[in-house]
Design an enzyme around this catalytic site. Structure first.
Site, PDB file in Angstrom:
ATOM      1  N   HIS A 155      50.529  28.516  42.564  1.00 43.20           N
ATOM      2  CA  HIS A 155      50.345  29.932  42.924  1.00 43.20           C
ATOM      3  C   HIS A 155      49.225  30.072  43.965  1.00 43.20           C
ATOM      4  O   HIS A 155      49.379  30.771  44.970  1.00 43.20           O
ATOM      5  CB  HIS A 155      50.006  30.702  41.638  1.00 43.20           C
ATOM      6  CG  HIS A 155      49.662  32.145  41.821  1.00 43.20           C
ATOM      7  ND1 HIS A 155      50.454  33.176  41.348  1.00 43.20           N
ATOM      8  CD2 HIS A 155      48.590  32.747  42.410  1.00 43.20           C
ATOM      9  CE1 HIS A 155      49.893  34.332  41.655  1.00 43.20           C
ATOM     10  NE2 HIS A 155      48.744  34.103  42.286  1.00 43.20           N
ATOM     11  N   GLU A 156      48.095  29.401  43.727  1.00 46.45           N
ATOM     12  CA  GLU A 156      46.947  29.533  44.649  1.00 46.45           C
ATOM     13  C   GLU A 156      47.249  28.870  45.990  1.00 46.45           C
ATOM     14  O   GLU A 156      46.840  29.375  47.036  1.00 46.45           O
ATOM     15  CB  GLU A 156      45.677  28.913  44.035  1.00 46.45           C
ATOM     16  CG  GLU A 156      45.226  29.513  42.717  1.00 46.45           C
ATOM     17  CD  GLU A 156      45.100  31.021  42.733  1.00 46.45           C
ATOM     18  OE1 GLU A 156      44.849  31.591  43.808  1.00 46.45           O
ATOM     19  OE2 GLU A 156      45.272  31.638  41.672  1.00 46.45           O
ATOM     20  N   GLY A 214      42.151  32.032  38.569  1.00 42.87           N
ATOM     21  CA  GLY A 214      42.202  31.367  39.867  1.00 42.87           C
ATOM     22  C   GLY A 214      41.903  32.356  40.972  1.00 42.87           C
ATOM     23  O   GLY A 214      41.961  33.580  40.757  1.00 42.87           O
ATOM     24  N   GLN A 238      42.543  35.516  49.508  1.00 46.89           N
ATOM     25  CA  GLN A 238      42.517  36.805  48.792  1.00 46.89           C
ATOM     26  C   GLN A 238      41.230  37.585  49.053  1.00 46.89           C
ATOM     27  O   GLN A 238      41.170  38.777  48.790  1.00 46.89           O
ATOM     28  CB  GLN A 238      42.667  36.571  47.286  1.00 46.89           C
ATOM     29  CG  GLN A 238      44.048  36.041  46.898  1.00 46.89           C
ATOM     30  CD  GLN A 238      44.114  35.734  45.414  1.00 46.89           C
ATOM     31  OE1 GLN A 238      43.730  34.645  44.990  1.00 46.89           O
ATOM     32  NE2 GLN A 238      44.568  36.692  44.629  1.00 46.89           N
ATOM     33  N   HIS A 265      49.055  31.107  48.198  1.00 44.07           N
ATOM     34  CA  HIS A 265      48.175  32.066  48.898  1.00 44.07           C
ATOM     35  C   HIS A 265      47.693  31.480  50.225  1.00 44.07           C
ATOM     36  O   HIS A 265      47.614  32.182  51.230  1.00 44.07           O
ATOM     37  CB  HIS A 265      46.961  32.416  48.036  1.00 44.07           C
ATOM     38  CG  HIS A 265      47.198  33.497  47.023  1.00 44.07           C
ATOM     39  ND1 HIS A 265      47.653  34.756  47.357  1.00 44.07           N
ATOM     40  CD2 HIS A 265      47.018  33.517  45.664  1.00 44.07           C
ATOM     41  CE1 HIS A 265      47.746  35.503  46.260  1.00 44.07           C
ATOM     42  NE2 HIS A 265      47.371  34.767  45.218  1.00 44.07           N
ATOM     43  N   CYS A 285      48.538  38.252  39.353  1.00 39.16           N
ATOM     44  CA  CYS A 285      47.798  37.989  40.587  1.00 39.16           C
ATOM     45  C   CYS A 285      46.744  39.076  40.750  1.00 39.16           C
ATOM     46  O   CYS A 285      47.049  40.262  40.607  1.00 39.16           O
ATOM     47  CB  CYS A 285      48.759  37.994  41.779  1.00 39.16           C
ATOM     48  SG  CYS A 285      47.943  37.637  43.348  1.00 39.16           S
ATOM     49  N   LEU A 286      45.523  38.661  41.064  1.00 44.98           N
ATOM     50  CA  LEU A 286      44.441  39.634  41.224  1.00 44.98           C
ATOM     51  C   LEU A 286      44.684  40.521  42.446  1.00 44.98           C
ATOM     52  O   LEU A 286      44.103  41.595  42.546  1.00 44.98           O
ATOM     53  CB  LEU A 286      43.097  38.914  41.339  1.00 44.98           C
ATOM     54  CG  LEU A 286      42.725  38.064  40.107  1.00 44.98           C
ATOM     55  CD1 LEU A 286      41.416  37.326  40.339  1.00 44.98           C
ATOM     56  CD2 LEU A 286      42.650  38.930  38.850  1.00 44.98           C
TER      57      LEU A 286
HETATM   58  O1  K1U Z   1      45.226  36.197  41.887  1.00 45.58           O
HETATM   59  C1  K1U Z   1      45.247  35.032  41.555  1.00 45.58           C
HETATM   60  O2  K1U Z   1      45.697  34.189  42.303  1.00 45.58           O
HETATM   61  C2  K1U Z   1      44.702  34.646  40.196  1.00 45.58           C
HETATM   62  C3  K1U Z   1      45.750  34.650  39.108  1.00 45.58           C
HETATM   63  C4  K1U Z   1      46.130  33.208  38.789  1.00 45.58           C
HETATM   64  C5  K1U Z   1      47.386  33.038  37.997  1.00 45.58           C
HETATM   65  C6  K1U Z   1      47.455  33.418  36.676  1.00 45.58           C
HETATM   66  C7  K1U Z   1      48.608  33.233  35.960  1.00 45.58           C
HETATM   67  C8  K1U Z   1      49.680  32.648  36.548  1.00 45.58           C
HETATM   68  C9  K1U Z   1      49.612  32.296  37.863  1.00 45.58           C
HETATM   69  C10 K1U Z   1      48.455  32.478  38.589  1.00 45.58           C
HETATM   70  C11 K1U Z   1      45.150  35.316  37.891  1.00 45.58           C
HETATM   71  O3  K1U Z   1      44.171  34.902  37.381  1.00 45.58           O
HETATM   72  S1  K1U Z   1      45.960  36.709  37.284  1.00 45.58           S
HETATM   73  C12 K1U Z   1      45.015  37.154  35.831  1.00 45.58           C
HETATM   74  C13 K1U Z   1      45.305  36.285  34.650  1.00 45.58           C
HETATM   75  O4  K1U Z   1      46.321  35.660  34.604  1.00 45.58           O
HETATM   76  C14 K1U Z   1      44.336  36.201  33.545  1.00 45.58           C
HETATM   77  C15 K1U Z   1      43.277  37.052  33.437  1.00 45.58           C
HETATM   78  C16 K1U Z   1      42.379  36.932  32.377  1.00 45.58           C
HETATM   79  C17 K1U Z   1      42.539  35.964  31.441  1.00 45.58           C
HETATM   80  C18 K1U Z   1      43.602  35.101  31.519  1.00 45.58           C
HETATM   81  C19 K1U Z   1      44.510  35.225  32.577  1.00 45.58           C
HETATM   82 ZN    ZN Z   2      47.422  35.415  43.268  1.00 48.41          ZN
END
Ligand code: K1U
Ligand code: ZN
Length: 180
Positions: free
Chosen positions: A134-135, A46, A51, A138, A92-93
């Site tokens: 979560h998004e 996401g 972000q 943000h 979270c990225l």
């Molecule tokens: O930063 C963000 O908002 C994106 C975030 C979304 C998220 C993931 C898990 C739970 C809540 C919100 C991410 O994508 S973090 C990275 C991640 O979870 C992931 C990366 C690669 C493959 C699978 C998952």
């Molecule tokens: Zn995030």
């Protein structure tokens, strides 16, 4: 298409409140394409426009294994939260390398517009429900670490600031190397 810079916690710009999208033209199409490239490259499931320092109500999500099911949510609104909750280890990225449990509604209903301005509704559970909540946080200027204890949050903040200083030092050394 272009890779966008993802703001890192504790950057104050992550706490700005996003404004509704009003223009559904070329600029939005390019932003969606650039955000998708950035999310897949990271990699993540996401990304909110906040972000990438664009404070407009736009979220993209793709929880598929094949990375070919992009969902675009413009001006999203959660219209219903289930009473039952789930705890998920969120990442979270904007807070790379940190995962921790957050309790949220297990199911939600959402009303949003697609990138062409067409309204749609969706009901989500599991990871999709987590990701949507979560998004959308943000867009309200909220980062998931704000659900954690002050002790954990301060440790995360210190770690991120230390990493940032390291990254700045590396960049300065690279720039100096290029000058000589
Ligand atoms: O930063 C963000 O908002 C994106 C975030 C979304 C998220 C993931 C898990 C739970 C809540 C919100 C991410 O994508 S973090 C990275 C991640 O979870 C992931 C990366 C690669 C493959 C699978 C998952
Ligand atoms: Zn995030």
């Amino acid at each position: 298409m272009a890779l966008l810079n993802i703001l890192r916690y504790p950057d104050a710009r992550l706490h700005k409140v996003a404004k509704p999208v009003t223009d559904f033209g070329e600029r939005l199409a390019k932003l969606v394409a650039d955000m998708a490239e950035t999310m897949y490259d990271a990699p993540g499931v996401g990304l909110a426009a906040s972000q990438v320092d664009v404070h407009e109500q736009l979220v993209i999500i793709d929880i598929s294994d094949t990375k070919d099911a992009l969902q675009v949510l413009v001006n999203p609104e959660i219209t219903w939260y289930s009473d039952d909750k789930q705890v998920y280890d969120e990442g979270c990225l904007s807070v790379p390398g940190i995962y921790d449990g957050v309790e949220r509604a297990a199911r939600v209903k959402v009303r949003a517009l697609d990138q062409h301005g067409k309204a749609y509704e969706l009901e989500a559970d599991g990871l999709l429900a987590v990701c949507i909540q979560h998004e959308m946080d943000h867009l309200l200027g909220k980062v998931f670490v704000q659900y954690l204890s002050p002790l954990k949050r301060n440790r995360i903040k210190a770690k991120m600031l230390k990493e940032e200083r390291g990254l700045e030092r590396e960049a300065a050394l690279r720039a100096a190397g290029r000058r000589y």
